[in-house]
Structure formats: structure tokens, C-alpha cells
Design a protein around this motif. Structure first.
Motif, PDB file in Angstrom:
ATOM      1  N   ILE A  11       0.825  -1.204   0.000  1.00 11.68           N
ATOM      2  CA  ILE A  11       0.000   0.000   0.000  1.00 11.68           C
ATOM      3  C   ILE A  11       0.864   1.261   0.000  1.00 11.68           C
ATOM      4  O   ILE A  11       0.488   2.301  -0.554  1.00 11.68           O
ATOM      5  N   GLY A  12       2.042   1.181   0.599  1.00 12.68           N
ATOM      6  CA  GLY A  12       2.936   2.342   0.607  1.00 12.68           C
ATOM      7  C   GLY A  12       3.273   2.816  -0.786  1.00 12.68           C
ATOM      8  O   GLY A  12       3.435   4.020  -1.030  1.00 12.68           O
ATOM      9  N   ARG A  13       3.382   1.895  -1.721  1.00 11.24           N
ATOM     10  CA  ARG A  13       3.680   2.288  -3.107  1.00 11.24           C
ATOM     11  C   ARG A  13       2.511   3.063  -3.721  1.00 11.24           C
ATOM     12  O   ARG A  13       2.713   3.971  -4.525  1.00 11.24           O
ATOM     13  N   LEU A  14       1.292   2.679  -3.339  1.00 13.44           N
ATOM     14  CA  LEU A  14       0.128   3.404  -3.852  1.00 13.44           C
ATOM     15  C   LEU A  14       0.106   4.825  -3.309  1.00 13.44           C
ATOM     16  O   LEU A  14      -0.207   5.782  -4.040  1.00 13.44           O
ATOM     17  N   VAL A  15       0.465   4.984  -2.048  1.00 11.92           N
ATOM     18  CA  VAL A  15       0.534   6.318  -1.439  1.00 11.92           C
ATOM     19  C   VAL A  15       1.569   7.175  -2.164  1.00 11.92           C
ATOM     20  O   VAL A  15       1.345   8.372  -2.431  1.00 11.92           O
ATOM     21  N   GLU A  16       2.695   6.586  -2.501  1.00 12.63           N
ATOM     22  CA  GLU A  16       3.745   7.330  -3.207  1.00 12.63           C
ATOM     23  C   GLU A  16       3.312   7.690  -4.627  1.00 12.63           C
ATOM     24  O   GLU A  16       3.640   8.769  -5.134  1.00 12.63           O
ATOM     25  N   ASP A  17       2.571   6.793  -5.265  1.00  7.92           N
ATOM     26  CA  ASP A  17       2.167   7.002  -6.651  1.00  7.92           C
ATOM     27  C   ASP A  17       1.074   8.052  -6.788  1.00  7.92           C
ATOM     28  O   ASP A  17       0.985   8.755  -7.801  1.00  7.92           O
ATOM     29  N   LEU A  18       0.211   8.162  -5.747  1.00  4.66           N
ATOM     30  CA  LEU A  18      -0.908   9.108  -5.800  1.00  4.66           C
ATOM     31  C   LEU A  18      -0.895   9.973  -4.540  1.00  4.66           C
ATOM     32  O   LEU A  18      -1.766   9.859  -3.672  1.00  4.66           O
ATOM     33  N   PRO A  19       0.107  10.851  -4.410  1.00  5.53           N
ATOM     34  CA  PRO A  19       0.242  11.636  -3.180  1.00  5.53           C
ATOM     35  C   PRO A  19      -0.989  12.502  -2.922  1.00  5.53           C
ATOM     36  O   PRO A  19      -1.534  13.131  -3.829  1.00  5.53           O
ATOM     37  N   VAL A  22      -4.684   9.196  -1.207  1.00  4.02           N
ATOM     38  CA  VAL A  22      -4.891   7.901  -0.558  1.00  4.02           C
ATOM     39  C   VAL A  22      -5.062   8.111   0.938  1.00  4.02           C
ATOM     40  O   VAL A  22      -4.249   8.792   1.581  1.00  4.02           O
ATOM     41  N   THR A  23      -6.122   7.535   1.494  1.00  2.00           N
ATOM     42  CA  THR A  23      -6.362   7.594   2.939  1.00  2.00           C
ATOM     43  C   THR A  23      -6.312   6.177   3.488  1.00  2.00           C
ATOM     44  O   THR A  23      -6.937   5.259   2.942  1.00  2.00           O
ATOM     45  N   LEU A  24      -5.561   5.989   4.586  1.00  2.00           N
ATOM     46  CA  LEU A  24      -5.355   4.665   5.169  1.00  2.00           C
ATOM     47  C   LEU A  24      -5.981   4.590   6.556  1.00  2.00           C
ATOM     48  O   LEU A  24      -6.194   5.621   7.204  1.00  2.00           O
ATOM     49  N   PRO A  25      -6.274   3.376   7.034  1.00  3.49           N
ATOM     50  CA  PRO A  25      -6.728   3.232   8.420  1.00  3.49           C
ATOM     51  C   PRO A  25      -5.745   3.896   9.380  1.00  3.49           C
ATOM     52  O   PRO A  25      -4.530   3.801   9.213  1.00  3.49           O
ATOM     53  N   GLY A  26      -6.291   4.580  10.355  1.00  6.54           N
ATOM     54  CA  GLY A  26      -5.465   5.331  11.293  1.00  6.54           C
ATOM     55  C   GLY A  26      -5.444   6.813  10.997  1.00  6.54           C
ATOM     56  O   GLY A  26      -5.194   7.627  11.883  1.00  6.54           O
ATOM     57  N   ASP A  27      -5.706   7.181   9.740  1.00  3.34           N
ATOM     58  CA  ASP A  27      -5.827   8.593   9.392  1.00  3.34           C
ATOM     59  C   ASP A  27      -7.080   9.152  10.070  1.00  3.34           C
ATOM     60  O   ASP A  27      -8.119   8.483  10.105  1.00  3.34           O
ATOM     61  N   PRO A  28      -7.031  10.386  10.590  1.00  2.00           N
ATOM     62  CA  PRO A  28      -8.193  10.937  11.303  1.00  2.00           C
ATOM     63  C   PRO A  28      -9.479  10.991  10.471  1.00  2.00           C
ATOM     64  O   PRO A  28     -10.570  10.938  11.037  1.00  2.00           O
ATOM     65  N   VAL A  29      -9.364  11.093   9.146  1.00  2.00           N
ATOM     66  CA  VAL A  29     -10.579  11.198   8.325  1.00  2.00           C
ATOM     67  C   VAL A  29     -10.976   9.860   7.709  1.00  2.00           C
ATOM     68  O   VAL A  29     -11.974   9.784   6.998  1.00  2.00           O
ATOM     69  N   VAL A  49      -9.094   5.657  -2.098  1.00  2.00           N
ATOM     70  CA  VAL A  49      -8.407   6.499  -3.076  1.00  2.00           C
ATOM     71  C   VAL A  49      -9.423   7.408  -3.746  1.00  2.00           C
ATOM     72  O   VAL A  49     -10.371   6.934  -4.381  1.00  2.00           O
ATOM     73  N   ARG A  50      -9.229   8.715  -3.595  1.00  2.00           N
ATOM     74  CA  ARG A  50     -10.119   9.680  -4.245  1.00  2.00           C
ATOM     75  C   ARG A  50      -9.507  10.054  -5.593  1.00  2.00           C
ATOM     76  O   ARG A  50      -8.690  10.957  -5.701  1.00  2.00           O
ATOM     77  N   GLY A  51      -9.945   9.329  -6.605  1.00  2.00           N
ATOM     78  CA  GLY A  51      -9.440   9.573  -7.949  1.00  2.00           C
ATOM     79  C   GLY A  51     -10.026  10.837  -8.538  1.00  2.00           C
ATOM     80  O   GLY A  51     -11.237  11.048  -8.495  1.00  2.00           O
ATOM     81  N   ALA A  52      -9.168  11.689  -9.085  1.00  2.00           N
ATOM     82  CA  ALA A  52      -9.625  12.965  -9.655  1.00  2.00           C
ATOM     83  C   ALA A  52      -9.562  12.977 -11.168  1.00  2.00           C
ATOM     84  O   ALA A  52      -9.849  13.999 -11.782  1.00  2.00           O
ATOM     85  N   SER A  53      -9.194  11.858 -11.789  1.00  2.00           N
ATOM     86  CA  SER A  53      -9.093  11.796 -13.243  1.00  2.00           C
ATOM     87  C   SER A  53      -9.134  10.340 -13.680  1.00  2.00           C
ATOM     88  O   SER A  53      -8.869   9.433 -12.874  1.00  2.00           O
ATOM     89  N   PRO A  54      -9.433  10.083 -14.948  1.00  2.00           N
ATOM     90  CA  PRO A  54      -9.357   8.710 -15.448  1.00  2.00           C
ATOM     91  C   PRO A  54      -7.965   8.104 -15.264  1.00  2.00           C
ATOM     92  O   PRO A  54      -7.844   6.905 -15.006  1.00  2.00           O
TER      93      PRO A  54
END
Length: 459
Positions: A11-19, A22-29, A49-54
């Protein structure tokens, strides 16, 4: 609440790819953002993952396939089966794909797949235009299109899908294509009623229609068998400009309900008439002759029908949907009997009279193929204690069996977690076969399976 964390190093790679997306468990929101209207399994995704484009969505799909994560697509989050979330998988959240662009000269509108019905109608209102959707302003446009769309203007303008001109879709292999009558025509046919089986709808073009005058609002009638049958008969013979969505249920403790009707059965009817005031008054007269206990139907904007607060549902629902051709007095007595005898805190029988423009589209033109159906039924019985679920399930099954007529179909957007046989009932034989062939063409590995699933046809 203790979350079941699904921690995987990938999952860390996904966070890096889409800075920032991406929201993960433990995040306040995370807890707030993961919520959908109904979540019978209490799902905790590995990532939102809140995608903003295709392109964003394509990356997430590719990542999920590479690392073996299940995918869920969240639009408005209204799936009664909780398909907008997934335990331990990745949720693609479309709410940032919410642009609405109106082209007044052509009366068309491009809408982001994550936009809500209310946002689209609000953007169209200053132009005197409208697209017919369902009865909830919070529903995501992509979700309602994928199932069909039956609501306040259906008898006049058809189902929501009958106004769709084109759609941008991100496919299971990561490509994004434009589907329309002359481009990817099989995909265009399938996404109009075939559920979320074929891709992620990121943009939709609608043909809007003028709405120069409108009358609508709530009409509350006594919930007797005679009134129910008479109401349905009046709705079936009403002008096509009039649509009604009726809900028979115990009266809530609302200030507009007379004391004499508290806790008794009433018929809540949301009335909608597209046309001049004098024509509206004539069309509404047969309904007002039934003796309403509350009448808030008046000229005003269509948006007023979507202004009521959504609120928290009273537990989890057991639901069933099916079609009938008529509601006789005997059928109405059956409805009254079941509602009276149930002890659940919330139970309801919803009746949507179809006809008109919905029925004039040939059944093979879209994946929503129930074009001959006259009345759509929706039953709901809620529970808070999981131990009561089987009791509520039996209630809706028994009532459906008691009311069923010749039509064996179901409306896919109202299906709950009811199993493959009920999904199959949403599509008549030739429609099902064609959908499976198209599924094999566009998603042979069944990547998009967190839905009312249509399995790919065998090679």
C-alpha cells in the motif's frame, strides 16, 4: 470502534504514486470517508483512493490487479448491499469527479461520474433544463446510470439511461474509452443498466430537456387497502407528465401528521407534474379526491423534491424488488396486513407506477430490459439486531411471494445482498447472454465483481 486493520506493505507504493489522494486506516478522516449508507459486513478497506481523473483510476486498477486487492467503486454510496466498500480491498472514491458543464445551445450536459443528482439538477435549473433521475439527491450519477434510473420524470422522459448520449469509461485493463452509439457500442449498451460490471464511469453526457413549469410535493393519504388500490389506478391512468412514488408505512411522529394517524398506516406519495399549473391541478384532482390528511403539493422547483434531509437509516434493511402489472384491492389488503403484523421499527412498501416513455423504448435497446413492466415494487424491513435479520428476510420474501404476478424480473439498482439468482432475475435471457459476452470482452478476469455480478461468458 476497533478497526480491523489490513496492513500490507504494498500500500505504501500506492501512497507514493498518488500523493494526497490515498487515505489509510489510522488517518483521522478515514472513519468518516469510508462510510457508505449501508454496510452489512462492516467493511474496513485497506485504502481509500479519491481519484480525480481517469488516469488516477487507471493507476489504482492496475495496482489492485498487480497486488491482488479487491476493488470497490464508490459513487454516492447508496448500495443496499454495501457494494461501495470492500473489506481489506481498495475503494476508488469518485466524489472528486463532480464537474457539471452545461451546454445551453445544445441542451446537453457533461457530468462527472461522482457528481450527485442534486448537484446536476442545481446546475441545470438556471437554464430551465432537467434530466430525469430517481428520488434521492445524494445518489451518485454514475451509479444510477449503471442500473437504469426510475424517478419523478420517468413516465414523461423515460429512464435516466434514455437521456445518456455518451460516457467515458475506465476499463479493467486500464484503458479509458468513450462509449456511445458509434464508439464502443456494445459497451455503451451494457453500461446502461448492466450495473458496475464493465468499468468505472468517469463522465457522462446527457441530453437535457426543458422544464418550463413544475408542481410537486408530498401528499399523505390514509393507508387503507381501498386508498392504496385507488391511488395506483389513478397513477396508471394519469397523464404522462405526472409521476408518483408512493410509500405505504406506519406514520412517523412528524408534526404534519394529525394525531389521529400517529402510528397508523399512511400512504406517503411524492407527486411530480411537469407542466402548467392548470394542467397540474387537473391531473392531481383524482388523487386529492382520495381524502389527503396532509397536502404539500404546489408549484415550485423540481429541486424541492430533493431537499429533505437524508438522515441516518433506522438500522440495516432487508429489501426485495420486483415488478407487477396491477395492484388489486386484494393485493392492497395483503400489503396492509403484512405491514400491520410486522413488529419492526421501520417497514415499508414502495410503489412506482411506470408506463409512458419508459415502456416505449424497445427492450433490447438497453441492458435495462424490463420495458413492459407497469409497476415497480420495493419492500424494506429494517433490523438493528443481527439476530433479527432472518425474521426480516422472511417477511420480505413472503410478501414478495404473495404479491408476485406474471413478471419475474427485478430492478438491479434496488437489489440487496440476495445472491446470484436474484441478480440473474434482473436480466431477461437474451439480455443476460449478451451482457456475459460483453463482460468477457471488457473484463474477462472479473476485476469489477464487487457489484450485482455478471460473470464473463466462457470462451
Amino acid at each position: 470502534m476497533i478497526l480491523r486493520l489490513h496492513t500490507r506493505p504494498e500500500i505504501g507504493r500506492l501512497v507514493e504514486d498518488l500523493p494526497g489522494k490515498v487515505t489509510l486506516p489510522g488517518d483521522p478522516v478515514f472513519e468518516q470517508n469510508r462510510r457508505v449508507l449501508f454496510d452489512p459486513d462492516g467493511c474496513v478497506p485497506a485504502a481509500l483512493v479519491r481519484g480525480a481523473s481517469p488516469a488516477d483510476i487507471s493507476r489504482v486498477i492496475g495496482f489492485a490487479r498487480q497486488h491482488g486487492f479487491d476493488l470497490a467503486i464508490r459513487g454516492g454510496g447508496h448500495s443496499s448491499a454495501g457494494h461501495g466498500t470492500v473489506d481489506g480491498g481498495i475503494v476508488i472514491d469518485l466524489r472528486d469527479l463532480d464537474d457539471v458543464a452545461v451546454d445551453e445551445p445544445t441542451s446537453t450536459v457533461w457530468v462527472g461520474g461522482g457528481a450527485t443528482v442534486r448537484a446536476v439538477l442545481k446546475a441545470l435549473e438556471p437554464h430551465g433544463l432537467v434530466v430525469g433521475f430517481g428520488d434521492s439527491g445524494d445518489v451518485g450519477v454514475g451509479g444510477i446510470v449503471s442500473g437504469g434510473g426510475i424517478g419523478y420524470l420517468s413516465r414523461l422522459h423515460g429512464a435516466t439511461i434514455d437521456s445518456v448520449l455518451a460516457a467515458e469509461v475506465v476499463l479493467a485493463d486500464g484503458r479509458f474509452v468513450m462509449a456511445g452509439p458509434d464508439s464502443e457500442p456494445d459497451l455503451f449498451w451494457a453500461i446502461r443498466g448492466g450495473g458496475g460490471n464493465f468499468g468505472v464511469i468517469t463522465r457522462i453526457q446527457f441530453q437535457a430537456r426543458p422544464l418550463p413549469a413544475f408542481t410537486g410535493g408530498m401528499l399523505v393519504l390514509p393507508g387503507t387497502a381501498e386508498t392504496i388500490a385507488a391511488f395506483v389506478a389513478a397513477a396508471q391512468t394519469a397523464p404522462e407528465a405526472l409521476s408518483a412514488i408512493a410509500m405505504v408505512m406506519p406514520a412517523p411522529p412528524a408534526p404534519f401528521i394529525p394525531e389521529a394517524y400517529k402510528d397508523k398506516l399512511v400512504l406517503f406519495a411524492m407527486m411530480a407534474f411537469a407542466g402548467p399549473d392548470d394542467a397540474a391541478a387537473a391531473a392531481l384532482a383524482p388523487f386529492r379526491a382520495l381524502g389527503p390528511v396532509f397536502d404539500a403539493v404546489k408549484p415550485g422547483p423540481l429541486l424541492s423534491l430533493y431537499d429533505g434531509p437524508g438522515g441516518e437509516p433506522p438500522g440495516m434493511p432487508e429489501t426485495r424488488t420486483f415488478f407487477v402489472d396491477r395492484i388489486s384491492k386484494d393485493a392492497a389488503r395483503t400489503i396492509v396486513g403484512f405491514l400491520t403484523e410486522s413488529d419492526s421499527a421501520m417497514r415499508m412498501v414502495q410503489i412506482r407506477v411506470l408506463g409512458g416513455a419508459v415502456n416505449r423504448v424497445p427492450s433490447g435497446d438497453t441492458a435495462y430490459a424490463h420495458r413492459d413492466a407497469q409497476i415497480m415494487m420495493f419492500l424494506a424491513n429494517f433490523y438493528s439486531d443481527p439476530a433479527d435479520r432472518s425474521k426480516r428476510s422472511k417477511w420480505v420474501d413472503d410478501l414478495m411471494s404473495a404479491l408476485r404476478q406474471e413478471h419475474e424480473g427485478a430492478y438491479v439498482n434496488f437489489l440487496g445482498d440476495e445472491g446470484p439468482a436474484r441478480t440473474r432475475s434482473a436480466y431477461p435471457g437474451p439480455t443476460w447472454d449478451r451482457l456475459r459476452r460483453i463482460k468477457r470482452q471488457y473484463d474477462p478476469e472479473n476485476v469489477f465483481r464487487r457489484n450485482q455480478n455478471i460473470p464473463p461468458a466462457s470462451a
